[in-house]
Structure formats: C-alpha cells, structure tokens
Design a protein around this motif. Sequence first.
Motif, short mmCIF file in Angstrom:
data_model
loop_
_atom_site.label_atom_id
_atom_site.label_comp_id
_atom_site.label_asym_id
_atom_site.label_seq_id
_atom_site.Cartn_x
_atom_site.Cartn_y
_atom_site.Cartn_z
N GLN A 88 -8.75 -2.10 -2.06
CA GLN A 88 -8.18 -0.86 -2.60
C GLN A 88 -7.08 -1.14 -3.61
O GLN A 88 -6.89 -0.38 -4.55
N LEU A 144 0.14 2.76 -3.50
CA LEU A 144 -1.15 3.46 -3.45
C LEU A 144 -1.01 4.79 -2.72
O LEU A 144 0.02 5.08 -2.12
N ASP A 145 -2.10 5.56 -2.75
CA ASP A 145 -2.17 6.80 -1.99
C ASP A 145 -0.97 7.70 -2.28
O ASP A 145 -0.27 8.14 -1.38
N SER A 146 -0.74 7.91 -3.53
CA SER A 146 0.29 8.82 -4.03
C SER A 146 1.69 8.48 -3.53
O SER A 146 2.50 9.34 -3.26
N LYS A 147 1.95 7.19 -3.44
CA LYS A 147 3.32 6.71 -3.20
C LYS A 147 4.00 7.43 -2.05
O LYS A 147 4.74 8.39 -2.23
N THR A 202 -6.93 -1.15 -11.54
CA THR A 202 -5.49 -1.41 -11.46
C THR A 202 -5.25 -2.64 -10.61
O THR A 202 -5.91 -2.85 -9.61
N TYR A 261 0.84 -1.20 0.00
CA TYR A 261 0.00 0.00 0.00
C TYR A 261 0.87 1.25 0.00
O TYR A 261 0.69 2.16 -0.80
N THR A 305 -5.34 3.27 4.90
CA THR A 305 -6.03 2.13 5.52
C THR A 305 -5.14 1.26 6.41
O THR A 305 -5.56 0.90 7.51
N GLY A 321 -8.18 -1.12 -7.07
CA GLY A 321 -8.69 0.13 -7.63
C GLY A 321 -10.07 0.49 -7.13
O GLY A 321 -10.72 1.38 -7.67
N GLN A 322 -10.55 -0.17 -6.09
CA GLN A 322 -11.87 0.16 -5.56
C GLN A 322 -11.73 1.08 -4.35
O GLN A 322 -10.64 1.26 -3.81
N GLY A 323 -12.86 1.61 -3.92
CA GLY A 323 -12.85 2.46 -2.75
C GLY A 323 -13.18 1.67 -1.50
O GLY A 323 -13.01 0.44 -1.46
N PHE A 353 -0.15 10.97 6.92
CA PHE A 353 1.00 10.64 6.08
C PHE A 353 0.71 10.82 4.59
O PHE A 353 1.59 11.22 3.84
#
Lengths: 347, 505, 236, 101
Positions: B363, B103-106, B457, B99, B246, B366-368, B152
């Motif tokens: 996630q 994800l979450d803008s690296k 993704t 993650y 998450t 690619g899901q919420g 973060f």
Amino acid sequence: MGDQPIWITFIVTFAIMTVLLLSMAYTTWYERKVLARFQDRLGPTRTGKAGLMQPLADAVKLMGKEDLVPDAADRNVFLFAPLITFTTALLSAAVIPWGGTVQIFGTDVNLYPTDINVGALFILATGSIGVYGIILGGWSSGNRYSLLGAIRSAAQVISYELILGFSLVGIFIITGTMSLTDIMFKQHEMLSFGPFEISNWFVLTQPLGFVLFVIAAVAETNRAPFDLPEAESELVAGFMTEYSAMRFALYFLGEYISMIIMSLFAATLFLGGTSGPGADKFWGLGIMWLVLKVMAFLFFYIWLRATLPRFRFDQLMGLAWKVLLPLAILNIVVTAFFRLIGNGQVF
Amino acid sequence: MTVHLENPDWGMVLPQLIVLALAIVVSLLDAFLPREKHFTVITGVSLVGFGAAIVALLTQKGETGETFHGLFRLDGLSIFMNLVILIAAVLTVLISASYVEYLDSKMGTGEFYTLVTFAVLGAMLTASAGDMIMIYVGIELSSVATYILTAFAKRRGTSLEGGLKYFMLGLFASAILLYGMAWIYGSTASTGLDAINASLTATLSGEDANAGMLFGLLLVIVGLGFKLAAVPFHFWTPDAYDGAPTPVTGFMSVVPKAAAVAAMVRMMVQGLDALSDDWTIVLAVLAFVTMLFGNVVAISQRDVKRMLAYSSIAHTGYMLAGLAAVQVVDGVANERSVSSVLYYLISYAFMNIGAFAVIVWVQHRGQGTGLDDFSGLASRSPLPALAMTIFLVSLMGIPPTIGFYGKYYVIVALLDANMLWLAISIVVASAISAYFYLRVVAVMYFQEKAADDTDRTVVPSTLLNVGILVMVVGVLALGLFSGPIINLANDWTNLFSIAASAAGQ
Amino acid sequence: MSWELVFFAVFSAAMLLCGLGVVAFENPVHSAVALVGSFINVAALFVMLGAEFLGVLQIIVYTGAVLVLVLFTIMLIDPTKLPEFYVGAPLQRFASVVVGAILLAEIGVAIITRTALEQIGPHTEAMVQQMGGNVQAIGQVMLSEYALAFEIASLVLTVGVVGAVVIGLPNRMVEPNTVTMSLGHTRGSSDMLAAGPKFESPMNIPAERYTAPVGERTVVMTKDPDAYTHPGETSK
Amino acid sequence: MDLTTNHFLFVSAALFVIGMMGVLTRRNILIIFMCVEMMVAAVGITLVAFSHETATINGQVFFLFALAVAAAESAVGLAIVVALSRQGRAPDVEEMQTLKN
C-alpha cells in the motif's frame, strides 16, 4: 423516625401535594409582582386584592382555549410529552423532608412522604427523566424551532446535571449519607467558635459547592439567564412553540414547580432545611423557616431574570465544561482532603 | 465508618503500570507537541515504552502471586500472555508508524498510539485477571479501543462501516458474556475465579452440574466466541478486518484475540475446571467448524486482506483445538494443551502481523490490497515478495517455519488427549489452506502486472522495512529454536497450574 | 397473594410490554420512549430487590444520559434517511421468534432446575443496614475489593471519550462544500482550491469515495467585475 | 405464592430474549443498539437477583461496572453513527454492503 400507618403517609403526602400545587400557582403571581417592582410597575392589580386571584383567572383562560395539535406533529408523543415534565417535577418532592417525626394529636407523624437511602440521587434521577418531556415535546411538534430548542435543552440539562450532582458530592463526603433527612438533621447541630454558636449549615463548610449548585439549579430549570431552550427572540419559545391551552400550562407550571423543588432542595441541603431559631421546640416554626428560605430562593431566581441577559449557547456549554466542572472537582478533592485530616489519616 | 485499603504490591503490576504511563505520556505529547514532531517523538516514545514494559516483564520471570485482593494475578500464564501481547504491540508500532502518518488520509498519530496503548493495556490486564469482573472490564477496555481503531480512518466509509459492525456485534457479545457470568456468579456466589473453582469442586463432588451452571458456561463460551471470531459467531470479522486500516487489522487479529484466548483460559481452565468434561467437547466442535469454514471460504476471496481475515478465523480454530485438548484426569490437566496454545499465539503474532505488514508495504507503493496488486511483485521488488512468501508458508504450516511448530504442538497435545479426529482435521484444514496461500505466492512470482499500472507514490517506510525484517527473522529463527520456547511455555504453564491449584486449596 | 407479588407483576408486565414496544415500534423515537419506560420499571425491580442505589443509577445513567444521547443522534440524522420498518423476510422473522422461544424455554428449564446455594454471604439485609445502607455497602466493596477494576473502568470511560472525539468530530481537513472565491485575490486562481481528490488513493477504492465531496464553487463578487485586477493582467 | 428469586430470573430472561430478538430482526442500527442496552439491563436484574439471593453485594458491584462500560461504549457507537450519517449514509444494516465481495 419510625414506621407509621400508611394512611398517615397518605395524609402527609396529600397535604404536601396541595401546598405545592397551590404555591406553584402563586409563584406565577409572585414572579409577576416582583418583576413588576424591578421594572417600576405594579403588576397584576385588577383580579382580586393586589391581583391575588390572577392565577385563578389564568387557569380559567388556559382551560377555555383550544388544544391545538399541528398536522406535522407526532400526535401521541405530542399529547403525552407535557405530562412527563409535570409529573416528574412533582414526583421529586417525595423525598424532601419538612421536618422530623412529630406528635400531632398524640400520634407520631413523619413530616416527609418517604426517606430513602438515596434521596439526593432520586431528585437527580427524576430530573433526568423530566428532560424527556422537553426533548419529546420539541421533536414531536414537527417544527424546526422546537427541535432546535429540544436539542439545546438536552445538551444543557445533561451538562448541568453533571455539575449539580458533583456539587453535592462534598456534602456526601462530609455526612457519609445521601438521605435528605439525615443530611438535614446533621445541619441542626450547632458549631461553637469560642463564645459564639452557629448552626452547622453546609453553606458555611461548602461555599463553593453552594455557588455551583445555585448556578446549576438555575440552568437545570431552564430559567434566565440560561433559558436558551425557550429563547423567545431566537427560537420563538423553543420546544413550547406549538403547544397551547392546558398543555402549554403544564409545561409552564412544570417549570415553576421545578423551581420550587430546586429551592426546597437547596434549602434542605445547604441552608439547614427546617433549622432556625425555635425550630427544635415547635415543628410549625421549622416549616416556616423552610418556607422563608424557599421564598428567598425564588426571589433570587426572579432577580436573576430581571437583571441578567441571556447567555449565548457556546458560552453556556463552555461555562459548564471549562469552568464549573473543574471547580466542582476541585471542591470534591479539597473536601475529601479535609475529611481525611479530620479522620487523622493524613498527618 | 472508614475503609482501610490494603497497600497493593506495585512491583507485580509494574509492566502494566509502564504501559499505562505510556498511554498518558503519549496523549499528553499529542496535545502539547507541535504537529510536525509527532511522528518521530511519539513513535520513539511508544517503542521505548513497550520495550521498557517487556524488560520489566522479563524480570518477573518465575514469580507467582496475586495482589489487589486477588483481582490481579502474576503467574506463568500472565507473563507469557503479556509477553506475546507486548511483542505484538511493538510489531504494530513498527508497521503502523508510516501508514498512520502518510496513508489513509493522514490520521492523527497521537490518538492512534494512545488507543493502541490502551488496547494493549486492556489485553494485558485480561491476561492477568483473577476475577470475572476484571476479565469483563479488561476485555472491554481492549475492545472499545479496538472499535475506535477500526473506524479510525473516518474519511473512508468502509472503515466506519467495519467499525460499526465490529462495535454492534462486540456489544452484543459482551451482553451475552455478561449474562453467562451472571449465571456463574449466581451458582457460586462469587466472582473470583479461584473461589468459583473451590465452590464448584465442593458442590459438584461427583454429581452432575446443575442446569444454571451449564447455561452460564454455554453463554460465556458464546460471548468469548464472538470476541475470538469463532464460527458461527464470526460474521463481523471479514468486514471489520477489511475495513480497518491495514496495520490495525494486523493488530486486531492478534491482541484482542490474545485477550479473548487469555480470558477463555482463565475462565475455563482456572475457574470452571470442574466442568471440563462439558466444555472441552463444545470447544472441540467449535474448533472443527471454525477451521474448516475459515479455510473453505478463504479460497473464494480475491482480496488478499480479506483472504487473510478468513484465514485468521481458521487460525482461531487451531487455537481452540489446542484448548479443547485440556482433559482433566484426576484433577490434573493436560499441561501440553495450554502451552501449545501459548506457543501458537506467539507464532501467530509473528506470521500474521508479518503478512499484514507486507500488505502495508504494498500500500505504501500506491497499490491496493487485491490479488492483482500483488501480481509481479517478485520481479519489481523481490525482497518483500520473499518476505510475504515466508509468512504465507509459515501460516500454511510448513517446516522449518514457526507456524509448523505451532501446529505440531497443538497436534501433539490433541494426540495426548486422544482426540485423533481433531488432529486429522487440522491437517486437512492446513492442506485446504495451502491452495489460497500458494495462490498469492504464484501470483507474485509468475504473473506480470499490466505495464501502465506501475507503482505510484513512494512513501518513506524505513521503520516498516525494519519491522518486516524483524518478523522474517522471528518466523525463521523462532521456528529453529522452538524447543526452548515450548519448554519455557511448559514451565510457565506449570507455574500457572501450580499457582492455580495452590490458590484453589 | 402478597402486595409484593402484585407490585412485581405490575412492574414486570410494564417492563416486558415496553420491551416488546422497543422491538415492534416503527419509529425509532417511539422505540426510545418505550425503552425509557422499560428502564424505569427495571429500576423499580432493582428497588424491590433492595438495590436502590443501582435503581437510581440505572435511571440517571441509562435514561438520563445514554438514551438522551440516542435521541440526540436520532434527531441529528435526517429522518427521511431512516429505513422503513421491515423485519427481514417473513421466514427470518418467524425463525427469530422460534429461536427466541426455544432460548426462553431453555432458560426457564435452567431456572427451575437450578439449586440455590445453601451457604449465604456476608451481606444480609441486616448487615447492609448496619453498614449504613446499600450505598455504603457497595462503596465499601467496590473501593476495597474491586479497587483495580474501578480504576480500569475509569480507563474505559477515558477511551470512550477519546474515541467519541476522534470519530465524532467533523474532519477539519475536509474542504467546505462551498468554496467562496474572491476574484480580487490571488487565491482565486490558485490550484489550492482545485476540485477533486487532493492526493492519490493508496487503495483500490474509487477516489470519490475516498475524498470528501467537493462542492460547487460559488463566485461572489462584491464589486463591479471591471474593478477587479486579474493576476498577470493590467487593469482595465 | 411468595415472591422468589426465580420470579425475577424469569422476568430478566424474558427481557433478555426480547432484546435478542430485536437485535436479530431489526435493521435500524439505533434500534439494535437500544435492544442491546435492554439485554444489559436484563442481565442487571439477574445479577441483582442473585446478589439478593446469595446475600453477597458483588453482583450489584458487577452491574455497576457493566453500567460504566456500557456508557462508554454508547458514546463510541453513537459517534460512529454520526460520522457515518455525515457521509450521507443511513444507519441501515442492509445498506452496509460496500464491503461484501
């Protein structure tokens, strides 16, 4: 050192205040004269002999001017801010000793307003309140240049106060006290190397600390080459842009008085304060030595101003955090190590 | 004037030292390693470090003692708590690696693990504290690191917002906690827990406690209640849990909470033992309100992550109920109470981090985190749906999962302490919770997702899959072997109370 | 009535008034100034209680560092974005005053009815003087009895620094608001600089919230437009 | 009337309550932050007063740790405020409702 009636303390304090305020005025004259010689000029000559009345003339001029408050200014803060710088600078003189306890007309007199246990930290504390004069003055002017100057100043003073504090830790480790009086009298002792005897000035045992202290002291008082908060060429005098008349003078004098205080502080901590030939016999001689040391420091300040160009802001911060702070920590570690050897706890 | 330091017993603090070394190594690796190697090396080093700490911890089994002038205590409680915290740390590393990387803008991997390690270290030190100052400093170390972890994903506004709310209320809580500790210090002239206990026992001896003492007690409960997210001090929880990345949500629902529970046990059972008549009733009321509120509000949530945030409030209530069952009769505490809380914590670590792990898995596709994103999960990918079902069933408290045994032991402890009303309310609260947990299961199995909204993704998630597998096995197996674990917890809490009473005399 | 009591009254009145100022002032800068005043008086109370080291540290740490940082932040933030003074609904304001009064009354009762301990610890004033003073006494206790807590406090500070850097630094991956392209460069036509989110959001959050805003493109031409070579075209 | 510990405790309680009311009523995050710092300072007075009364220096050491921790926390909090303001959002509690359902 003992207790004394409060009226004697009042007299001593009053005398010291008077001396400080007068010398503050004459430091401006001193700076002009010295600077003029550096630039092959004469400096003030018209007002009195050798321009000695120049500070008085300046004072009359500044008091006669109009006290402007800009429309965009935050009026109360604007009017209040210069006082902070000025009073806190004066306040820190309270812990600086001008000698020990002496007999004048048969009475014991302490030649210091007060001797608190945390004297060295007290000066740092008043210095950190003094920053507010600059920040608030810059902010309340409602002027971008002033605000920039104020923010620069806040960053600069916080960074260099750290160095200033750290450079003193070596002395605290050696002496085991933070009281300026105790530290000064520790330096009146003599060190003997074979036939030679020299005073135990801490500039000898703490040379790195002394260098760091001088650099930080120059930066802390916003003097050249660290005078970025008031850089005329980029910030049109920074936080002081909007100030005029007496309020301008308060900032101006606050700067000079903190110069004097820093010189006194340096002389007390590193150069033995009142120690010198004959000082133990007559207290007046001790005060003279102190004054001479302060004069030398002030000359050094002005010399710096006359010779060095201004730093760039990133250079200034880089110098503080990347060079001076590691050096200060190194100084502390080495001093602590030698102290441990002295206590016989290492070998 | 020279101060001679007593040489501390380094063997006792070995697990904590390993975690500290891990934090330093990770931050150095972050600075000096090329960026593309961060993922593998730092994740590997973290796993090895936490594993080594667990091994070092297990070698201490059965030991007791104290060092650092009584600031650090080694007893059954500290060992069990540290074990729970380290297990949660390992699980967090397993679920967060991919993650954080993708994800979450690296986010920055090295900084992330440094902060996780420091938060774990703070919680571990709180669990082993023998002094109020240690409790304060340890809980703050763990909280400060968690504030940063919450914020973060700084490119996402919600993350910063959750972080800011968590920060402000955490700061408020620590001020209150500090005030309470100040009053306790003022009434006993000491900050050491054993000394406080001794002083209290000496001054009370049959009389009523003085008002200053009770006031301090109340403030400490309020301060720790904020950190625990007990109702009515819970308002930061949903936003902070929802905003955080998450895996961090999973982490912060277990580790700082474990630290706060440990601080509560240390303060209440070890330090303020003599006032237990006063604080058990307060804790019982808090527990009652907390579990009912958490479960009732969770019903209306349409977002699984937020729903789990409210459900974690409810679980705090169950833990507090376990703690409220400590009834000191003739100087002997109800020993099942603390061990039931410990058992609940370990079960909660597995099932709650597990549930968040499945959200992370979704996630990754690619899901919420909404309920809609879970619809039809069973037909698309049956295994994660099955895992989620197991975790939710366990959170609900249905045998033979670990969650059932957790609640079972709490209820047994309550019945021992003659608190039937609280035991019944746990059952009622669980029944309420069945509604929203089963709704997620129903959505996964019986609803179909709109055709155009397929998984987008696919990010590699090997470690995450391993982590989910581990937790599924844990939830099922530890439930089956619950007898040995509760015996272990009992043994260890016995050790704790023996050590406490030995030090108290 | 002793002089001590007079000093105490002056300091505490100033402290509480400044404290009320912090809560009541509209402008955050004024609040900060009031807080400085309050903290200086707190330091004075510390000195009255024989804790001069803490008094000085209170000023150096709080007013010298923390509050300067707060002022810094206030100045860095666009002042027009700062919210207007508004204390919730009148009901909320009233309720908070009532709650505060009740709490204060409770604490007052606690203070009056509490019983001071009879036995006295080792650090009496004479003992502290003998140790060399307040600083030395604190140092001895802190670095022997509380050595572990001291180390952990240093870790908290480390975490604070890491956190401030991680969160406070501007994100280097964010595209600048204005992208300058040169037509003479192949990058000008490359999709590297395409507007919009660079990757798909894994969460149910609108993409514009998820990625930093991408500014308008400014085309800067340093030469005569005809002098540029376009990719895939022969020069004119 | 002599100066007793209770005087200091009263004053610190009053400062604590003022800070708490500020936290509960103000909306500006920075002012709330300042109010919390004020509460910590009030706790400091309590600790030092008790330290004076019981003649143990532990209370002063306790406040020293609280001071260090508060400094670290303020750095983190202000960094979050700066990061939020960089996203063009004001530090207003009421505005922080994107997370509400």
